[in-house]
Design an enzyme around this catalytic site. Structure first.
Site, PDB file in Angstrom:
ATOM      1  N   HIS A  41       0.245  19.607 -25.722  1.00 55.81           N
ATOM      2  CA  HIS A  41       0.043  18.170 -25.602  1.00 55.81           C
ATOM      3  C   HIS A  41      -1.244  17.672 -26.257  1.00 55.81           C
ATOM      4  CE1 HIS A  41       3.461  18.423 -22.968  1.00 55.81           C
ATOM      5  NE2 HIS A  41       3.432  17.127 -22.703  1.00 55.81           N
ATOM      6  N   LYS A  71       7.822  23.629 -12.549  1.00 54.39           N
ATOM      7  CA  LYS A  71       6.947  22.467 -12.369  1.00 54.39           C
ATOM      8  C   LYS A  71       6.569  22.318 -10.891  1.00 54.39           C
ATOM      9  CE  LYS A  71       5.487  17.988 -13.502  1.00 54.39           C
ATOM     10  NZ  LYS A  71       5.564  16.790 -14.338  1.00 54.39           N
ATOM     11  N   GLU A  82      -4.327  18.234 -10.390  1.00 58.16           N
ATOM     12  CA  GLU A  82      -4.812  18.774 -11.660  1.00 58.16           C
ATOM     13  C   GLU A  82      -6.295  19.129 -11.633  1.00 58.16           C
ATOM     14  OE1 GLU A  82      -2.917  17.042 -15.079  1.00 58.16           O
ATOM     15  OE2 GLU A  82      -4.442  17.828 -16.416  1.00 58.16           O
ATOM     16  N   ARG A 112      -2.666  23.058 -12.833  1.00 54.72           N
ATOM     17  CA  ARG A 112      -1.717  22.064 -13.361  1.00 54.72           C
ATOM     18  C   ARG A 112      -1.923  21.773 -14.838  1.00 54.72           C
ATOM     19  NH1 ARG A 112       0.815  16.731 -10.312  1.00 54.72           N
ATOM     20  NH2 ARG A 112       2.052  16.030 -12.075  1.00 54.72           N
ATOM     21  N   GLU A 138       9.963  20.155 -23.577  1.00 52.58           N
ATOM     22  CA  GLU A 138       9.269  20.439 -22.309  1.00 52.58           C
ATOM     23  C   GLU A 138       9.881  21.670 -21.639  1.00 52.58           C
ATOM     24  OE1 GLU A 138       6.575  18.716 -21.642  1.00 52.58           O
ATOM     25  OE2 GLU A 138       6.815  16.739 -22.570  1.00 52.58           O
ATOM     26  N   ARG A 177       0.815  -1.238   0.000  1.00 52.91           N
ATOM     27  CA  ARG A 177       0.000   0.000   0.000  1.00 52.91           C
ATOM     28  C   ARG A 177       0.834   1.267   0.000  1.00 52.91           C
ATOM     29  NH1 ARG A 177      -2.351  -3.435   3.358  1.00 52.91           N
ATOM     30  NH2 ARG A 177      -4.189  -4.468   2.504  1.00 52.91           N
ATOM     31  N   HIS A 236      -0.263  14.868 -28.521  1.00 48.48           N
ATOM     32  CA  HIS A 236      -0.733  13.491 -28.334  1.00 48.48           C
ATOM     33  C   HIS A 236      -1.414  12.972 -29.593  1.00 48.48           C
ATOM     34  CE1 HIS A 236      -0.817  13.711 -23.655  1.00 48.48           C
ATOM     35  NE2 HIS A 236       0.339  13.262 -24.116  1.00 48.48           N
ATOM     36  N   ASN A 284       0.026  20.967 -19.781  1.00 50.61           N
ATOM     37  CA  ASN A 284      -0.359  20.208 -20.971  1.00 50.61           C
ATOM     38  C   ASN A 284      -0.351  21.049 -22.248  1.00 50.61           C
ATOM     39  OD1 ASN A 284      -0.750  17.882 -19.443  1.00 50.61           O
ATOM     40  ND2 ASN A 284      -2.832  18.506 -18.924  1.00 50.61           N
TER      41      ASN A 284
HETATM   42  N1  LIG Z   1       5.027  11.195 -14.768  1.00 54.08           N
HETATM   43  C1  LIG Z   1       4.993  12.285 -15.494  1.00 54.08           C
HETATM   44  O1  LIG Z   1       4.590  13.356 -15.044  1.00 54.08           O
HETATM   45  C2  LIG Z   1       5.508  12.213 -16.901  1.00 54.08           C
HETATM   46  C3  LIG Z   1       5.731  13.388 -17.625  1.00 54.08           C
HETATM   47  C4  LIG Z   1       6.265  13.288 -18.904  1.00 54.08           C
HETATM   48  C5  LIG Z   1       6.550  12.038 -19.447  1.00 54.08           C
HETATM   49  N2  LIG Z   1       6.314  10.905 -18.720  1.00 54.08           N
HETATM   50  C6  LIG Z   1       6.627   9.577 -19.255  1.00 54.08           C
HETATM   51  O2  LIG Z   1       8.029   9.497 -19.452  1.00 54.08           O
HETATM   52  C7  LIG Z   1       8.291   8.511 -20.449  1.00 54.08           C
HETATM   53  C8  LIG Z   1       9.342   9.039 -21.381  1.00 54.08           C
HETATM   54  O3  LIG Z   1      10.521   9.275 -20.645  1.00 54.08           O
HETATM   55  P1  LIG Z   1      11.940   9.455 -21.357  1.00 54.08           P
HETATM   56  O4  LIG Z   1      11.807  10.401 -22.469  1.00 54.08           O
HETATM   57  O5  LIG Z   1      12.910   9.696 -20.293  1.00 54.08           O
HETATM   58  O6  LIG Z   1      12.151   8.032 -22.065  1.00 54.08           O
HETATM   59  P2  LIG Z   1      12.900   6.691 -21.586  1.00 54.08           P
HETATM   60  O7  LIG Z   1      12.773   6.470 -20.155  1.00 54.08           O
HETATM   61  O8  LIG Z   1      12.411   5.617 -22.501  1.00 54.08           O
HETATM   62  O9  LIG Z   1      14.429   7.009 -21.940  1.00 54.08           O
HETATM   63  C9  LIG Z   1      14.798   7.215 -23.277  1.00 54.08           C
HETATM   64  C10 LIG Z   1      15.969   6.312 -23.679  1.00 54.08           C
HETATM   65  O10 LIG Z   1      17.167   6.820 -23.119  1.00 54.08           O
HETATM   66  C11 LIG Z   1      17.850   5.797 -22.399  1.00 54.08           C
HETATM   67  N3  LIG Z   1      18.591   6.494 -21.354  1.00 54.08           N
HETATM   68  C12 LIG Z   1      18.115   6.977 -20.183  1.00 54.08           C
HETATM   69  N4  LIG Z   1      19.049   7.682 -19.553  1.00 54.08           N
HETATM   70  C13 LIG Z   1      20.170   7.617 -20.311  1.00 54.08           C
HETATM   71  C14 LIG Z   1      21.456   8.169 -20.199  1.00 54.08           C
HETATM   72  N5  LIG Z   1      21.795   8.964 -19.178  1.00 54.08           N
HETATM   73  N6  LIG Z   1      22.373   7.881 -21.161  1.00 54.08           N
HETATM   74  C15 LIG Z   1      22.026   7.128 -22.225  1.00 54.08           C
HETATM   75  N7  LIG Z   1      20.811   6.603 -22.413  1.00 54.08           N
HETATM   76  C16 LIG Z   1      19.890   6.860 -21.461  1.00 54.08           C
HETATM   77  C17 LIG Z   1      16.763   4.880 -21.957  1.00 54.08           C
HETATM   78  O11 LIG Z   1      17.250   3.598 -21.654  1.00 54.08           O
HETATM   79  C18 LIG Z   1      15.850   4.889 -23.178  1.00 54.08           C
HETATM   80  O12 LIG Z   1      16.324   4.017 -24.157  1.00 54.08           O
HETATM   81  C19 LIG Z   1       6.972   8.209 -21.106  1.00 54.08           C
HETATM   82  O13 LIG Z   1       6.529   6.939 -20.707  1.00 54.08           O
HETATM   83  C20 LIG Z   1       6.037   9.287 -20.603  1.00 54.08           C
HETATM   84  O14 LIG Z   1       4.697   8.863 -20.513  1.00 54.08           O
HETATM   85  C21 LIG Z   1       5.801  10.985 -17.464  1.00 54.08           C
HETATM   86 ZN   LIG Z   2       5.067  15.963 -22.081  1.00 59.64          ZN
END
Ligand SMILES: NC(=O)c1ccc[n+]([C@@H]2O[C@H](COP(=O)([O-])OP(=O)(O)OC[C@H]3O[C@@H](n4cnc5c(N)ncnc54)[C@H](O)[C@@H]3O)[C@@H](O)[C@H]2O)c1
Ligand SMILES: [Zn+2]
Length: 366
Positions: A248, A227, A237, A241, A185, A121, A252, A245
């Protein structure tokens, strides 16, 4: 290490930003006074680069570290892999006072955070974001979750981390395309909240793209501040918040209509920000030539600014109706009044959106 505070009453936490700070993580986590059992979640790509350093730092601080890895890729951000992760946590006998450390980009952070919300939990978790997108966006704010075949990020929980540990040095190994995607972003924060920051990004592109430490530190700090401020004022949100978006709704739609994979999320958001700025001018919400400025900055950072040719308006509109952010049947957008200020929930006639997105009316891509 510079610390920023995310103010959320009893769920407040620090974002610690530094360069070359992975070795100090263990002491920082010990400061949370958890149980000696700890899980370190990562993927093989990031683990190969930083796993041993993080593990050693945690071990030196007295933790028995249980490592869990999930394959690299958005396609593994699922309930199935969350369950596998939970199984590992149970096998390694993590207890209620254990901490889960998420080392990686947004995929690892979202899924590990969700597992932390579910395990017994809810246990504490620490974000160690290693992509620019994760450092400026996904690791802050407490949205955790996974994808479902019927929609991205549709299964999840609000679960705040206890600490966000940003080591800017990790960005050195990040593929340039991933870095640029994260910049979308960052540009977004300028448009929604801070004109001076927007100008800074325009004036320091060379330093930023060269990963010059001071420029990078400023950029990540300011993005996290914005942020954090927005999230502190509206964690769930209910209103404010939503400004996060911006770009987006159409972004999207571009991701969906091109079948995830053609564009990185940030690239689609860049297209969305430009299109929505144009929309703001078309419906006279914009008080200045905001589209031109947004497009220029987007292109300066090597991001796409136009909806791809051949992508039909119908496909994009259909994708938008499926978007959870679109209010039932109505077209509502977050539109810039000027750089630094946006308005949420702006009603836009569907025809205006259609006209904007119709291939014939789009300006040719450069
Ligand atoms: N929670 C939130 O508020 C929020 C906001 C925006 C996006 N997201 C989510 O985030 C995800 C995208 O995140 P992302 O863009 O970081 O993608 P990701 O986590 O897939 O990373 C991108 C690539 O870079 C590699 N990588 C990571 N760090 C590295 C480094 N230092 N050196 C070399 N390679 C590295 C990873 O292994 C991957 O192949 C999506 O699933 C999205 O929905 C969440
Ligand atoms: Zn985004």
């Amino acid at each position: 290490v510079e610390r920023l505070r995310v103010e959320l009453a009893d769920r407040s936490y620090d974002i610690a930003i530094g360069t070359g700070t992975l070795d100090a993580l263990g002491d920082a986590v010990r400061g949370l006074s958890p149980s000696p059992r700890l899980a370190l979640v990562s993927n093989p790509t990031v683990h190969a680069l930083y796993g041993p350093r993080v593990r050693d730092s945690l071990t030196r601080a007295g933790f028995a570290v249980h490592e869990v890895t999930v394959p690299d890729g958005e396609q593994y951000k699922t309930l199935l892999w969350t369950e596998k992760m939970l199984t590992e946590l149970l096998r390694s006998r993590l207890d209620r006072r254990s901490v889960l450390v998420a080392l990686g980009g947004g995929v690892i952070g979202d899924m590990a955070g969700f597992a932390a919300a579910l395990y017994m939990r809810g246990i504490r978790f620490v974000q160690v974001p290693t992509t620019l997108l994760a450092q400026v966006d996904s690791s802050v704010g407490g949205k955790t979750g996974v994808n479902h075949p019927l929609g991205k990020n549709m299964i999840g929980a609000f679960w705040q981390p206890s600490l966000v540990w940003v080591d800017l040095e990790t960005l050195r190994s990040l593929p340039p395309r991933q870095f640029r995607a994260g910049m979308a972003e960052v540009i977004k924060y300028g448009v929604i909240r801070d004109e001076a920051f927007f100008r800074f990004l325009g004036e320091h592109e060379k330093d930023v793209s060269a990963l010059e430490p001071e420029a990078l530190a400023h950029l990540v700090r300011r993005s996290c501040e914005i942020k954090a401020e927005v999230v502190s004022r509206d964690e769930r949100e209910a209103g404010l918040r939503a400004i996060l978006n911006y770009g987006h709704t159409i972004g999207h739609a571009v991701e969906t209509a091109t079948g995830y994979g053609a564009y990185l999320h940030g690239e689609a958001v860049a297209i969305g920000m430009c299109a929505e700025a144009r929309l703001a001018e078309a419906v006279k919400v914009a008080a200045e030539k905001v589209h031109e400025r947004v497009r220029r900055l987007v292109e300066l950072y090597g991001l796409p600014a136009e909806v791809p040719e051949g992508l039909e308006a119908a496909a994009l509109l259909e994708a938008m109706h499926l978007d959870k952010k679109a209010l039932s049947g109505e077209m509502r957008f977050i539109l810039p009044v000027r750089v630094g200020t946006v308005r949420v929930n702006e009603p836009v006639p569907a025809e205006a959106v259609q006209a904007l997105l119709s291939t014939g009316s789009r300006p040719p891509s450069p």
